[in-house]
Enzyme design. Structure first.
Site, PDB file in Angstrom:
ATOM      1  N   ASP A 239     -10.086   1.645  -3.783  1.00 27.07           N
ATOM      2  CA  ASP A 239      -9.140   1.606  -2.674  1.00 27.07           C
ATOM      3  C   ASP A 239      -8.367   2.931  -2.636  1.00 27.07           C
ATOM      4  OD1 ASP A 239      -7.159   0.976  -0.777  1.00 27.07           O
ATOM      5  OD2 ASP A 239      -7.153  -1.127  -1.327  1.00 27.07           O
TER       6      ASP A 239
ATOM      7  N   GLU B 136       0.835  -1.207   0.000  1.00 25.99           N
ATOM      8  CA  GLU B 136       0.000   0.000   0.000  1.00 25.99           C
ATOM      9  C   GLU B 136       0.867   1.253   0.000  1.00 25.99           C
ATOM     10  OE1 GLU B 136      -2.444   1.858  -0.126  1.00 25.99           O
ATOM     11  OE2 GLU B 136      -4.330   0.789   0.157  1.00 25.99           O
TER      12      GLU B 136
ATOM     13  N   ASN C 210      -9.912   5.608   2.887  1.00 21.31           N
ATOM     14  CA  ASN C 210      -8.889   5.192   1.930  1.00 21.31           C
ATOM     15  C   ASN C 210      -8.400   6.360   1.094  1.00 21.31           C
ATOM     16  OD1 ASN C 210      -7.530   2.665   1.665  1.00 21.31           O
ATOM     17  ND2 ASN C 210      -9.501   1.633   1.497  1.00 21.31           N
TER      18      ASN C 210
END
Length: 287
Positions: free
Chosen positions: A192, A15, A142
């Protein structure tokens, strides 16, 4: 746009890709692996233990990073020291995705550790002040990003299936007029992370959809970038001229490295914007 694999190994939950223009280094995190990864221009790799679940990272000052570790916001230097700055996450939640706005403020959200309770939040943070809860009743906070003229802020609360847009006041950090920018169909996946390029296009990572979706400022879908694993988590621009798009992914099966977790790159017809830097006046050595 063709993607190429950057990393040989697979993160469990890759991420928060971040281009560090101060050194020409690509950085990203493995949330579940509790690690911060760096790839230098000469190809040298550095993997650092974060000591806790690390939700995201951003640039801070001249040489540091700012990170969401567990329930805290922490400043970290590249030699391994760190300073705890704030602890905004409520019990049962943790820090998740975040970013720095054009004025140097940190925006970082939270998400539940398990299930969907308690609900998460989005916080705005500057030094010498307590974090301000800007949004509450959030499912999973997010992706976040700003338009090239700083008049818009884009935001994803993943369970809603939407990318929202709101008016942004750079001087005060105020947001208002939140509304849907685009919706991701359930049969495609869920949104996301995101990033914004210098032309104002919004690049949305689709978890479960194996792709980036690129939307114009008018929310028209203009490009799809297919990635060979399902869980695409986020993207950032970097490399020479900020013309490369780096893409993080996560494993579909945590026990199977082949199911995702590598970093990928594609060459973009548009260029990105430099990463904003958290404005810090803290001095002294980090512990």
């Amino acid at each position: 746009m063709t993607v190429h694999r950057v990393t040989d190994e697979s993160m469990v939950l890759g991420e928060s890709p971040l281009w560090d223009h101060r050194s020409g280094t690509l950085r990203w995190v493995d949330i579940a692996g509790r690690k911060i990864h760096s790839l230098a221009p000469d190809g040298k790799r550095l993997v650092r233990s974060a000591g806790n679940v690390v939700g995201s990272i951003a640039l801070s000052g001249e040489t540091s990073l700012i990170a969401g570790l567990g329930r805290r916001i922490v400043e970290m230097d590249l030699a391994g020291g760190q300073r705890k700055l704030a602890k905004p996450a409520r019990r049962g939640t943790r820090m998740n995705d975040g970013g720095v706005d054009p004025a140097g403020r940190l925006w970082m959200g939270t998400c539940p550790v398990r299930g969907d309770r308690p609900r998460g939040s989005l916080f705005r943070f500057v030094l010498a002040e307590a974090p301000t809860e800007v949004l509450s009743d959030v499912g999973i906070s997010n992706g976040i990003g700003w338009s090239p003229d700083s008049s818009r802020m884009y935001y994803i609360d993943t369970p809603t299936g939407r990318v929202d847009v709101m008016a942004f006041e750079e001087e005060s950090g105020a947001i208002h007029d939140r509304r849907p920018f685009t919706r991701i169909s359930d049969d495609v996946g869920v949104p996301d992370g995101l990033c914004v390029d210098s032309a104002g296009n919004v690049w949305v990572a689709v978890w479960g959809g194996g792709r980036l979706l690129v939307y114009s400022e008018e929310s028209t879908l203009v490009e799809q970038v297919l990635v060979p694993v399902p869980n695409v988590t986020s993207a950032c621009f970097g490399g020479p001229g900020l013309s490369s798009v780096f893409i993080t992914t996560a494993r579909a099966d945590p026990s199977s490295p082949a199911s995702g977790g590598a970093v990928y790159v594609a060459q973009s017809p548009t260029v990105g914007m430099p990463s904003n830097v958290f404005t810090t006046t803290s001095g002294g050595d980090l512990e």
